[in-house]
Motif scaffolding. Structure first.
Motif, PDB file in Angstrom:
ATOM      1  N   ARG A  14       0.840  -1.180   0.000  1.00  0.00           N
ATOM      2  CA  ARG A  14       0.000   0.000   0.000  1.00  0.00           C
ATOM      3  C   ARG A  14       0.887   1.246   0.000  1.00  0.00           C
ATOM      4  N   SER A  15       0.315   2.352  -0.370  1.00  0.00           N
ATOM      5  CA  SER A  15       1.027   3.613  -0.195  1.00  0.00           C
ATOM      6  C   SER A  15       0.998   3.975   1.290  1.00  0.00           C
ATOM      7  N   PRO A  16       1.977   4.734   1.767  1.00  0.00           N
ATOM      8  CA  PRO A  16       1.944   5.142   3.175  1.00  0.00           C
ATOM      9  C   PRO A  16       0.656   5.867   3.549  1.00  0.00           C
ATOM     10  N   GLU A  17       0.141   6.680   2.651  1.00  0.00           N
ATOM     11  CA  GLU A  17      -1.086   7.422   2.948  1.00  0.00           C
ATOM     12  C   GLU A  17      -2.274   6.476   3.102  1.00  0.00           C
ATOM     13  N   ALA A  18      -2.369   5.489   2.183  1.00  0.00           N
ATOM     14  CA  ALA A  18      -3.482   4.533   2.250  1.00  0.00           C
ATOM     15  C   ALA A  18      -3.374   3.658   3.502  1.00  0.00           C
TER      16      ALA A  18
END
Length: 380
Positions: A185-189
């Motif tokens: 996942r992306s860090p934001e997600a």
């Protein structure tokens, strides 16, 4: 086909200590006074097979490098070889069901349980599954219960790895990028997902009460992980959770023992002389009599080494030290057919050479591992 042999001349670990004598194996069970071919094991020691209550080192066999998992069943067979070479005759493979993703994701867990069911049928050692459930996954309670029933999982452990303090303040967790990469996942997600779980934290107690009650009624063993306080243990006790895995403090371990509950400590912690996370030292807890069993945690060979270390150091007599990896964990799992060397028990044996190395392992009366000079003794 199981062996029909009489093992002679070795020192055999009995409740009173190491005693020179013989051990019979027939029909997958241990027996006395067996009229069968003898195998001279003079110079060796025979001990009960090791029962590992909690180990996740199998993950390295399933994915030796990130993303390099192509053959799950082949990986489990490789793990079987390491388990056998480590003297483990009953292995509980601890598989996460977690928001952490990757090899800890629900999808991976379902695949692993299915593959283990297929591999275990042909395995020599007894390989079993443990489901480690992250309790904040409020939408997964029904799926977890269904998976436990479908795969015949007999041991469920409850975890909580959410960094509540930081999330409750709206702060990003430490090492967020690394966690996100493992979960693809992306860090934001990843942060948003964790925050969403934190926001629904109030739903967890009622869901947990119901799940624990239903699993307990179905005969599933229940454990908690990383208890920090006596109050933590009391809360789990109220739900019928009677096993405390790797308590982080002396207070939590004492609370569990005072209530007659099982305390499991980690073999790597014993060998390191302390926790790699700065928690309570397993050696200290064992010295205080606050341990019922030792588990491999993340390193299978540490189990037999930890038991031998405890005996060699003088902290425990050999029967008690080895009991932490055999009869103790067998009792916690309700496996009355193994854990000691006695007539009628399952023929699970570890044979150590003079250098304290695992020379041979017999599980259910079948050869699981054999290496070096001991093979000549068996082959005649």
């Amino acid at each position: 086909m199981s062996l029909s042999l009489r093992l002679e001349g070795a020192e055999v670990l009995r409740p009173g200590g190491l005693i020179r004598g013989s051990v019979g194996i027939d029909g997958g069970l241990l027996c006395d006074d067996l009229d069968a071919r003898g195998v001279d094991l003079s110079g060796y020691r025979i001990l009960p097979g090791i029962v590992d209550l909690h180990g996740d080192a199998f993950e390295r066999h399933l994915a030796p490098r990130r993303g390099a998992m192509k053959d799950m069943e082949g990986g489990l067979r490789a793990a079987h070889a390491e388990l056998a070479a480590s003297g483990i005759t009953t292995a509980v493979l601890a598989q996460f069901w977690s928001w952490e993703g990757g090899m800890r994701s629900p999808d991976f867990a379902q695949q692993m349980f299915g593959a283990l069911g297929r591999v275990a049928d042909a395995a020599v050692i007894d390989m079993r599954a443990q489901l480690r459930f992250e309790i904040n996954m409020v939408d997964d309670y029904a799926a977890v219960e269904e998976a436990v029933a479908r795969h015949g999982i007999g041991y469920v452990v409850f975890n909580d790895h959410l960094p509540h303090e930081r999330l409750s303040k709206g702060q990003k967790p430490k090492r967020l990028t690394g966690m996100a990469l493992k979960a693809a996942r992306s860090p934001e997600a990843h942060w948003a997902m964790m925050q969403a779980l934190e926001d629904r934290r109030g739903e967890v107690p009622a869901l947990l009460d119901g799940l624990a009650a239903r699993l307990g009624a179905a005969g599933v063993r229940l454990g908690s992980h990383d208890d920090h306080t006596a109050d933590d243990r009391a809360a789990w006790r109220a739900r019928g959770v009677r096993i405390a895995e790797f308590p982080e403090t002396q207070d939590a371990a004492e609370a569990a023992q005072a209530a007659g509950e099982g305390v499991i400590l980690g073999a790597p912690n014993v060998m390191r002389g302390g926790s790699h996370k700065g928690n309570a030292s397993a050696l200290d807890l064992i010295t205080m009599g606050l341990a019922d069993a030792i588990a491999s945690d993340y390193h299978y060979p540490s189990l037999f080494r930890a038991a031998l270390f405890l005996a060699a150091s003088g902290l425990m007599e050999m029967p008690a030290a080895w009991g932490l990896v055999s009869s103790g964990p067998a009792r916690l799992l309700g496996l009355s057919d193994r854990g000691t060397i006695a007539a009628g028990k399952r023929a699970d044996l570890v044979i150590l050479d003079a250098a304290d190395q695992v020379a041979a392992v017999i599980a259910g009366g079948r050869v699981a591992h054999m290496s070096g000079d001991v093979a000549a003794r068996f082959l005649g």
